[in-house]
Motif scaffolding. Structure first.
Motif, PDB file in Angstrom:
ATOM      1  N   LEU A  32      54.979  25.550 -26.732  1.00 48.31           N
ATOM      2  CA  LEU A  32      55.210  26.202 -25.436  1.00 48.31           C
ATOM      3  C   LEU A  32      54.724  27.630 -25.558  1.00 48.31           C
ATOM      4  O   LEU A  32      54.935  28.270 -26.596  1.00 48.31           O
ATOM      5  N   ALA A  33      54.034  28.151 -24.538  1.00 47.93           N
ATOM      6  CA  ALA A  33      53.602  29.542 -24.563  1.00 47.93           C
ATOM      7  C   ALA A  33      53.846  30.179 -23.208  1.00 47.93           C
ATOM      8  O   ALA A  33      53.612  29.556 -22.169  1.00 47.93           O
ATOM      9  N   VAL A  34      54.380  31.385 -23.206  1.00 51.27           N
ATOM     10  CA  VAL A  34      54.641  32.107 -21.967  1.00 51.27           C
ATOM     11  C   VAL A  34      53.926  33.448 -22.025  1.00 51.27           C
ATOM     12  O   VAL A  34      54.106  34.214 -22.981  1.00 51.27           O
ATOM     13  N   ALA A  35      53.117  33.731 -21.014  1.00 50.85           N
ATOM     14  CA  ALA A  35      52.381  35.001 -20.970  1.00 50.85           C
ATOM     15  C   ALA A  35      53.237  36.069 -20.304  1.00 50.85           C
ATOM     16  O   ALA A  35      54.174  35.750 -19.575  1.00 50.85           O
ATOM     17  N   PRO A  36      52.932  37.345 -20.526  1.00 48.16           N
ATOM     18  CA  PRO A  36      53.658  38.405 -19.828  1.00 48.16           C
ATOM     19  C   PRO A  36      53.516  38.234 -18.316  1.00 48.16           C
ATOM     20  O   PRO A  36      52.424  37.929 -17.827  1.00 48.16           O
ATOM     21  N   GLY A  37      54.617  38.416 -17.611  1.00 48.49           N
ATOM     22  CA  GLY A  37      54.574  38.328 -16.158  1.00 48.49           C
ATOM     23  C   GLY A  37      54.463  36.914 -15.616  1.00 48.49           C
ATOM     24  O   GLY A  37      54.302  36.708 -14.428  1.00 48.49           O
ATOM     25  N   GLU A  38      54.562  35.917 -16.472  1.00 53.96           N
ATOM     26  CA  GLU A  38      54.445  34.533 -16.029  1.00 53.96           C
ATOM     27  C   GLU A  38      55.833  33.940 -15.764  1.00 53.96           C
ATOM     28  O   GLU A  38      56.768  34.180 -16.516  1.00 53.96           O
ATOM     29  N   ILE A  39      55.937  33.194 -14.660  1.00 53.46           N
ATOM     30  CA  ILE A  39      57.153  32.405 -14.432  1.00 53.46           C
ATOM     31  C   ILE A  39      56.825  30.979 -14.850  1.00 53.46           C
ATOM     32  O   ILE A  39      55.999  30.311 -14.231  1.00 53.46           O
ATOM     33  N   HIS A  40      57.461  30.559 -15.932  1.00 45.85           N
ATOM     34  CA  HIS A  40      57.096  29.299 -16.552  1.00 45.85           C
ATOM     35  C   HIS A  40      58.268  28.328 -16.427  1.00 45.85           C
ATOM     36  O   HIS A  40      59.368  28.632 -16.865  1.00 45.85           O
ATOM     37  N   ALA A  41      58.017  27.192 -15.819  1.00 40.24           N
ATOM     38  CA  ALA A  41      59.099  26.216 -15.639  1.00 40.24           C
ATOM     39  C   ALA A  41      59.213  25.312 -16.856  1.00 40.24           C
ATOM     40  O   ALA A  41      58.203  24.930 -17.438  1.00 40.24           O
ATOM     41  N   VAL A  42      60.444  25.021 -17.228  1.00 41.73           N
ATOM     42  CA  VAL A  42      60.679  23.959 -18.196  1.00 41.73           C
ATOM     43  C   VAL A  42      61.404  22.862 -17.425  1.00 41.73           C
ATOM     44  O   VAL A  42      62.537  23.040 -16.959  1.00 41.73           O
ATOM     45  N   LEU A  43      60.692  21.756 -17.258  1.00 42.30           N
ATOM     46  CA  LEU A  43      61.132  20.717 -16.342  1.00 42.30           C
ATOM     47  C   LEU A  43      61.518  19.480 -17.145  1.00 42.30           C
ATOM     48  O   LEU A  43      60.834  19.121 -18.103  1.00 42.30           O
ATOM     49  N   GLY A  44      62.590  18.851 -16.772  1.00 38.42           N
ATOM     50  CA  GLY A  44      62.954  17.623 -17.475  1.00 38.42           C
ATOM     51  C   GLY A  44      64.285  17.116 -16.974  1.00 38.42           C
ATOM     52  O   GLY A  44      65.067  17.858 -16.384  1.00 38.42           O
ATOM     53  N   GLU A  45      64.537  15.841 -17.223  1.00 38.95           N
ATOM     54  CA  GLU A  45      65.812  15.264 -16.822  1.00 38.95           C
ATOM     55  C   GLU A  45      66.917  15.737 -17.756  1.00 38.95           C
ATOM     56  O   GLU A  45      66.643  16.335 -18.800  1.00 38.95           O
ATOM     57  N   ASN A  46      68.154  15.383 -17.398  1.00 40.33           N
ATOM     58  CA  ASN A  46      69.249  15.694 -18.307  1.00 40.33           C
ATOM     59  C   ASN A  46      69.040  14.948 -19.608  1.00 40.33           C
ATOM     60  O   ASN A  46      68.680  13.785 -19.599  1.00 40.33           O
ATOM     61  N   GLY A  47      69.235  15.653 -20.709  1.00 40.78           N
ATOM     62  CA  GLY A  47      69.058  15.002 -21.998  1.00 40.78           C
ATOM     63  C   GLY A  47      67.624  15.034 -22.491  1.00 40.78           C
ATOM     64  O   GLY A  47      67.323  14.483 -23.539  1.00 40.78           O
ATOM     65  N   ALA A  48      66.731  15.694 -21.735  1.00 37.70           N
ATOM     66  CA  ALA A  48      65.332  15.750 -22.176  1.00 37.70           C
ATOM     67  C   ALA A  48      65.134  16.789 -23.274  1.00 37.70           C
ATOM     68  O   ALA A  48      64.102  16.812 -23.932  1.00 37.70           O
ATOM     69  N   GLY A  49      66.116  17.671 -23.464  1.00 33.41           N
ATOM     70  CA  GLY A  49      66.019  18.651 -24.541  1.00 33.41           C
ATOM     71  C   GLY A  49      65.784  20.064 -24.060  1.00 33.41           C
ATOM     72  O   GLY A  49      65.535  20.964 -24.874  1.00 33.41           O
ATOM     73  N   LYS A  50      65.914  20.294 -22.741  1.00 33.99           N
ATOM     74  CA  LYS A  50      65.661  21.641 -22.214  1.00 33.99           C
ATOM     75  C   LYS A  50      66.667  22.650 -22.760  1.00 33.99           C
ATOM     76  O   LYS A  50      66.283  23.720 -23.239  1.00 33.99           O
ATOM     77  N   SER A  51      67.930  22.306 -22.668  1.00 29.72           N
ATOM     78  CA  SER A  51      68.969  23.270 -23.062  1.00 29.72           C
ATOM     79  C   SER A  51      68.888  23.581 -24.546  1.00 29.72           C
ATOM     80  O   SER A  51      69.049  24.738 -24.947  1.00 29.72           O
ATOM     81  N   THR A  52      68.629  22.567 -25.359  1.00 32.19           N
ATOM     82  CA  THR A  52      68.511  22.787 -26.805  1.00 32.19           C
ATOM     83  C   THR A  52      67.381  23.776 -27.089  1.00 32.19           C
ATOM     84  O   THR A  52      67.533  24.709 -27.877  1.00 32.19           O
ATOM     85  N   LEU A  53      66.265  23.585 -26.416  1.00 31.92           N
ATOM     86  CA  LEU A  53      65.113  24.464 -26.629  1.00 31.92           C
ATOM     87  C   LEU A  53      65.459  25.909 -26.276  1.00 31.92           C
ATOM     88  O   LEU A  53      65.126  26.846 -27.005  1.00 31.92           O
ATOM     89  N   MET A  54      66.165  26.074 -25.158  1.00 31.24           N
ATOM     90  CA  MET A  54      66.520  27.437 -24.753  1.00 31.24           C
ATOM     91  C   MET A  54      67.515  28.056 -25.735  1.00 31.24           C
ATOM     92  O   MET A  54      67.450  29.249 -26.029  1.00 31.24           O
ATOM     93  N   LYS A  55      68.437  27.228 -26.253  1.00 30.30           N
ATOM     94  CA  LYS A  55      69.393  27.750 -27.231  1.00 30.30           C
ATOM     95  C   LYS A  55      68.673  28.200 -28.490  1.00 30.30           C
ATOM     96  O   LYS A  55      69.090  29.153 -29.147  1.00 30.30           O
ATOM     97  N   ILE A  56      67.587  27.515 -28.842  1.00 34.61           N
ATOM     98  CA  ILE A  56      66.819  27.915 -30.019  1.00 34.61           C
ATOM     99  C   ILE A  56      66.148  29.267 -29.763  1.00 34.61           C
ATOM    100  O   ILE A  56      66.189  30.170 -30.600  1.00 34.61           O
ATOM    101  N   ILE A  57      65.572  29.416 -28.583  1.00 34.94           N
ATOM    102  CA  ILE A  57      64.879  30.673 -28.274  1.00 34.94           C
ATOM    103  C   ILE A  57      65.878  31.829 -28.247  1.00 34.94           C
ATOM    104  O   ILE A  57      65.586  32.931 -28.704  1.00 34.94           O
TER     105      ILE A  57
END
Lengths: 523, 356
Positions: A32-57
Motif C-alpha cells: 500500500l502506498a499513500v502520497a502526500p495530500g492523497e485521500i486513499h480508501a481502504v475498502l473491504g468487507e468486515n473481516g477483510a483485514g482493514k482494521s488490523t492493517l490500520m492497527k499496524i500502521i
C-alpha cells in the motif's frame, strides 16, 4: 504493484505486510502506498483485514512480517505514542473520550506534557474554526452528540499536525448532512498536504471522496483502483468477488391488524448517560415493515429494551403487543404473545458465546417449539430445530455442535435471525439486522425479513444504515433525542429529508433540545 | 523469552487437566513444606496421602469425610454456575444440623420410622431457610450475596453455641457444650459393619446424580447455565433473574443443610459446638477443583477428604499442627487458579513476531 514502482515521495509505503493471529491470517502480503495530500480508501468487507492493517500502521500491534516506510525511511512503529510522534493520527470507530471531562480536558490527556488548559482551549477553537469543525472546548463530553464527539476526536488529532490521518469507518455515526460536512473538512486537509487513509465499506462515499483505493478481500489485496472511474458495482465485485445481490421486494399488503402499538411511551433511563424516551407513538401492522432510522445513541437501545421487555415499564398501556397491554410484562411473557426479537449484540445477548448452536436454539425457542417436555430438555428436538435453522438460513461453520463464538458475525446473525423467524412470530423486532455482516449475508437477511412480511408478520427494523431501511421498509420513522418522528411512506420519503429529521428537525418536532439545534445548525 | 499467548478457543483438555496439575503442584509444594519444617518429605507425604488409604477402615473414613463435602459442593455448584456466589454453606450446614437436632430432641426416645425422614426434611429446610436470607436481601435490595451469606456463617456459629451452652445442653453432660446423644431411631444406619460410614454417603451420591440431571437435562438448569455464561442473553431470552437467584441459593442451602443433618445423625450422634471442620468453606474449593461438574466434584471431594485425614495423621505421628490441612487446602486452590490460566492461554517461547 510493487514497492520498486512506487514514487519515492510516498508518505507511507507498506510492503508485504503480514499479520498472523492464533488460528487466523489477518493480513497476507499487503502492499500500500499513500502520497502526500492523497485521500486513499481502504475498502473491504468486515473481516477483510482493514482494521488490523490500520492497527499496524498506528503501532497498536506489530506485523509478523513486512516493511513499513515512512517518508522514505524504514520504521518500526513501537506504539501509538511513537506513531503520533512520527506524524500519524487516527480517529477510531469507537471513540475514546471520558464522558465526565470537558472537551479541553479530553484533548489535554492525549497531548504530551501538561498543556495549560486556557491556552489549549484557544488552540482548539482556532483549529475547529479553520477546518469547519465547531466544538466548544468547555462542554463536557457526555452532553455532546455523536457527531460532535467525532469532531473532538478529529480536532484532537489535528492539534498534533499529523501528516497522515487514519479515519476508521467515520460516517457510521453521522447524518447524511454531517457526512457532507466531514468530507469538506477532509478535502481541505488533503489540500494542505495531509495524507488521509479512509477506511470504509460504503462505496458511494468512497467514490465521492477518495482519489485512489486499495481493496482488501480475505486479508489480501484484491485490487487497486481510482474510485471516480469505477461504478459501485465494479468496486463491489473487487470487494466481494461477485456481483452485489439484490432483494425482491414487492408491495406491502397493507390494512393488516395492529401488532405493535406504542401509545405515548415515555421512560426515563437508569443510566445517567442514557437517553430518556419521550412520548413515542407508533403502529406496526401485520404485513408491513416499519423502519426506525437515527444516529446511534438517540434512544434506540432504550426503545428496544422497552419493547422487548428486558426493561419493564411502570405502566401497561404504552406498549401493546398483538392487542395486549404489555408494558409490565416480562420478556418471556411478551414472547408468548408472539413477539420475536433480534438484538444488536449477537455474542452475549442474542447468543451465549460458549454454548453450541443446539443450546442457543433453545435459548428463545424452547417453549414455542416444544423443545421442553415436562421441564426437561428434549435434546433430539432441539438438535432438529438447530439443524433446520442452519439448513434454512445457510449458516456455515461447524454445524449444530459448534460454539456460537466460533462462528463469523454474519453466520451467527443468520442463525439468530433464523431462530427467531422459524418461530413464526406475529411481530418481529430486529435491531441492526445486518450490522457488520458481509454483503452476501446482508442481502440474504434482508430477503428473509421481506419474505416474513409477505407471510403476514409485522416487522419493526431499527437501523443506522439508511440505505438498508430504504431498501426493505414500507414506512420509515426517525428517532432523535429520545423522540420519534411520525412515520412516512417510503415512496414519499427522500434520503435528504430523513437525514434532516435525524437531527431532530421534523415538522411538529416543536421543542428540540439545544443540543439538537446546534447539531442541525452546522449540518 | 517465555510469554503467554491467547488460545483461539478455551482448551477443553486443560479444563480437566488443570485440577490434576494443581494437585501435583500441591503435593510438590507440600513436600517442600515438610522439608522446611525439618521433617522427611517422603515420610510426610506417605503419612499424608498413602497411610490413610491402607485398609478398609481408612477408606471408609475417607468416604465419611467426603460425604459432607460432596453434598455442600454439589449444592454450591448449581449456584456458582449461575454466578450466584453463596459463600455461606458453612452456616447453612450448621443450621441443617440445628434443624435436624431440633426434631431428634423433640422425638426423644420415640422409635417411629418417621424420625429420620423428619430430620432429613428439617435439616434441608433449615439450611434452605438460612440461604433464603441472602436470596431475599439480594432480590429485594440487591444486597451482595457474598457478604450476606458469609456473615451469616458467624451468626449460625453463635446460634449453635447458644443452643448447646443453653437450652439444649445435656443435663448429664458434665457441663460440656453438647446435647444428649440421639436415640437409635434418630441415627443414620451404618453401611459397612465395623466402620462409621453411614447412609449419608448415599444421599450425597443421589445428590450428585440429581444435580447432573438438573444441570444438563432440565430447562431450569439450562436457564441457570445461561444466566451464568451470559447474563444479558438470559435477560434477552426472558429468563427470570429472581428465580435464578432463589434457585441457586436454595439448592446450596438445602444441600448444605442435608450435610449438616447427616453429620449430627451420623458420626456425631449429637450436636456440639465443634460441629464443623470447615466443610462448608472447603466445599467451595471442592466445587471449583471439580469444575462445577458432578463427576468432578465426586473426585475432588475424595481428594479434599484425604487432605483432612492426612492432616490428622501428620498431626498424630509427626507432631505437626493440624492447620497443615488448611495449608494444603489453600495450596490446592492457589495452584488451581494459577493452572486455570492455561485454559485460555498457552505458553510460547520466543518473541511475538517470531512465534507468529
Amino acid at each position: 504493484m510493487t514497492t520498486s514502482s512506487l514514487p519515492p515521495t510516498a508518505r507511507l509505503a507498506l510492503h508485504g505486510i503480514r499479520k498472523v493471529y492464533p488460528g487466523v491470517v489477518a493480513n497476507d502480503g499487503i502492499d500500500l502506498a499513500v502520497a502526500p495530500g492523497e485521500i486513499h480508501a481502504v475498502l473491504g468487507e468486515n473481516g477483510a483485514g482493514k482494521s488490523t492493517l490500520m492497527k499496524i500502521i498506528y503501532g497498536v500491534t506489530r506485523p509478523s512480517a513486512g516493511e513499513i516506510r515512512w517518508e522514505g525511511q524504514a520504521v518500526t512503529v513501537r506504539d501509538p505514542a511513537h506513531a503520533r510522534e512520527l506524524g500519524i493520527g487516527m480517529v477510531f470507530q469507537h471513540f475514546s473520550l471520558f464522558e465526565t471531562l470537558t472537551v479541553a480536558e479530553n484533548v489535554a490527556l492525549a497531548l504530551p506534557g501538561r498543556p495549560e488548559l486556557r491556552e489549549l482551549s484557544r488552540r482548539i477553537e482556532e483549529v475547529s474554526a479553520r477546518y469547519g469543525l465547531p466544538v466548544d472546548p468547555r462542554r463536557t463530553v457526555h452532553a455532546l452528540s455523536v457527531g460532535e464527539r467525532q469532531r473532538v476526536e478529529i480536532v484532537r488529532c489535528l492539534l498534533q499536525q499529523p501528516r497522515l490521518l487514519i479515519m476508521d469507518e467515520p460516517t457510521s455515526v453521522l447524518t447524511p448532512q454531517a457526512v457532507e460536512k466531514l468530507f469538506e473538512t477532509l478535502r481541505r486537509l488533503a489540500a494542505e498536504g495531509c495524507s488521509i487513509l479512509y477506511i470504509s465499506h460504503k462505496l458511494d462515499e468512497i467514490r465521492a471522496l477518495c482519489h485512489s483505493a486499495t481493496v482488501l478481500r480475505g486479508g489480501r489485496v484484491s485490487g487497486h483502483c481510482r474510485p471516480a472511474e469505477e461504478t459501485p458495482a465494479s468496486m463491489a465485485r473487487m470487494m466481494i468477488g461477485k456481483d452485489l445481490p439484490h432483494c425482491e421486494h414487492g408491495p406491502a399488503q397493507g390494512g393488516g391488524e395492529i401488532r405493535l402499538r406504542l401509545a405515548g411511551l415515555s421512560h426515563a433511563s437508569d443510566d445517567p448517560y442514557g437517553v430518556d424516551l419521550r412520548d413515542l407513538h407508533l403502529e406496526v401492522r401485520a404485513g408491513e415493515i416499519v423502519g426506525i432510522a437515527g444516529v446511534s445513541g438517540n434512544g434506540q437501545q432504550e426503545l428496544l429494551r422497552a419493547i422487548s421487555g428486558e426493561e419493564r415499564l411502570a405502566e401497561k398501556h404504552p406498549v401493546q403487543i398483538c392487542g395486549a397491554e404489555a408494558g409490565r410484562l416480562s420478556a418471556g411473557a411478551r414472547r408468548r404473545l408472539g413477539l420475536c426479537f433480534v438484538p444488536e449484540e449477537r455474542l452475549g445477548r442474542g447468543a451465549v458465546p460458549a454454548l453450541p448452536l443446539v443450546d442457543n436454539g433453545l435459548l428463545t425457542a424452547a417453549r414455542g417449539q416444544g423443545l421442553v417436555r415436562a421441564g426437561f430438555l428434549a435434546r433430539g428436538k432441539a438438535r432438529a430445530f438447530a439443524e433446520r435453522c442452519i439448513a434454512t438460513f445457510d449458516v456455515r461453520g461447524g454445524g449444530a455442535d459448534a460454539a456460537a463464538q466460533s462462528l463469523s458475525g454474519g453466520n451467527l446473525q443468520k442463525f439468530i435471525m433464523g431462530r427467531e423467524i422459524l418461530q413464526a412470530p406475529k411481530l418481529l423486532v430486529a435491531a441492526q439486522p445486518t450490522w457488520g455482516v458481509d454483503v452476501g449475508a446482508a442481502a440474504f437477511i434482508r430477503q428473509a425479513i421481506i419474505d416474513l412480511r409477505n407471510r403476514g408478520c409485522a416487522v419493526l427494523v431499527i437501523s443506522e444504515e439508511l440505505d438498508e431501511l430504504f431498501e426493505i421498509c414500507d414506512r420509515i420513522a426517525v428517532i432523535a433525542q429520545g423522540r420519534l418522528s411520525p412515520p412516512r411512506d417510503i415512496g414519499e420519503a427522500s434520503m435528504e429529508e430523513i437525514g434532516l429529521w435525524m437531527s431532530g428537525l421534523w415538522p411538529g418536532a416543536g421543542t428540540s433540545a439545544p443540543n439538537t439545534a446546534g447539531e442541525a445548525a452546522h449540518a | 523469552m517465555l510469554r503467554l499467548e491467547a488460545r483461539p478457543q478455551a482448551s477443553r483438555l486443560m479444563t480437566w487437566l488443570s485440577p490434576l496439575l494443581a494437585a501435583v503442584l500441591t503435593l510438590a509444594a507440600g513436600g517442600v513444606l515438610f522439608a522446611l519444617l525439618g521433617k522427611d518429605p517422603a515420610e510426610g507425604l506417605r503419612l499424608f496421602l498413602i497411610a490413610p488409604l491402607k485398609d478398609l477402615y481408612g477408606l471408609s473414613e475417607l468416604l465419611l469425610k467426603a460425604t459432607p463435602l460432596m453434598l455442600c459442593a454439589t449444592g454450591l455448584a448449581i449456584g456458582f454456575r449461575a454466578n450466584i456466589w453463596n459463600i455461606g454453606a458453612e452456616g447453612q450446614f450448621m443450621l441443617g444440623a440445628v434443624g435436624a437436632t431440633g426434631i431428634a430432641l423433640w422425638a426423644g426416645e420415640s422409635e417411629s420410622a418417621l424420625v429420620l425422614p423428619g430430620m432429613l426434611l428439617g435439616g434441608a429446610l433449615a439450611g434452605a431457610a438460612w440461604a433464603a436470607i441472602p436470596a431475599w436481601l439480594k432480590t429485594r435490595f440487591n444486597a451482595n450475596e457474598i457478604l450476606v451469606s458469609l456473615m451469616l456463617v458467624y451468626v449460625a456459629q453463635l446460634l449453635v453455641s447458644w443452643l448447646v451452652f443453653g437450652p439444649w445442653k445435656d443435663p448429664q453432660g458434665f457441663n460440656f457444650p453438647q446435647t444428649v446423644m440421639f436415640a437409635d431411631a434418630a441415627l443414620l444406619p451404618v453401611l459397612v459393619d465395623g466402620t462409621r460410614l453411614h447412609l449419608g454417603l448415599l444421599f450425597a451420591l443421589a445428590a450428585l446424580v440429581a444435580a447432573y440431571v438438573f444441570m444438563y437435562r432440565s430447562h431450569a438448569g439450562f436457564r441457570m447455565r445461561v444466566a451464568g455464561e451470559a447474563p444479558d442473553a438470559a435477560r434477552y431470552a426472558g429468563f427470570s433473574a429472581r428465580r435464578t437467584i432463589w434457585t441457586g441459593l436454595l439448592c446450596g442451602g438445602a444441600a448444605a443443610g442435608l450435610a449438616g443433618m447427616a453429620e449430627v445423625a451420623g458420626p456425631m450422634g449429637q450436636l456440639t459446638d465443634k460441629l464443623s471442620l470447615g466443610y462448608g468453606f472447603a466445599a467451595i474449593i471442592v466445587a471449583f477443583v471439580g469444575r462445577l461438574h458432578p463427576l468432578g466434584i465426586f473426585l475432588a471431594s475424595l481428594l479434599m477428604a484425604l487432605l483432612y485425614i492426612g492432616g490428622e495423621q501428620v498431626q498424630q505421628y509427626m507432631n505437626l499442627p493440624n492447620s497443615i490441612a488448611l495449608v494444603f487446602q489453600g495450596l490446592l486452590l492457589f495452584f488451581l487458579l494459577g493452572a486455570d490460566v492455561f485454559i485460555r492461554y498457552r505458553l510460547r517461547f520466543g518473541s511475538e513476531a517470531a512465534g507468529a
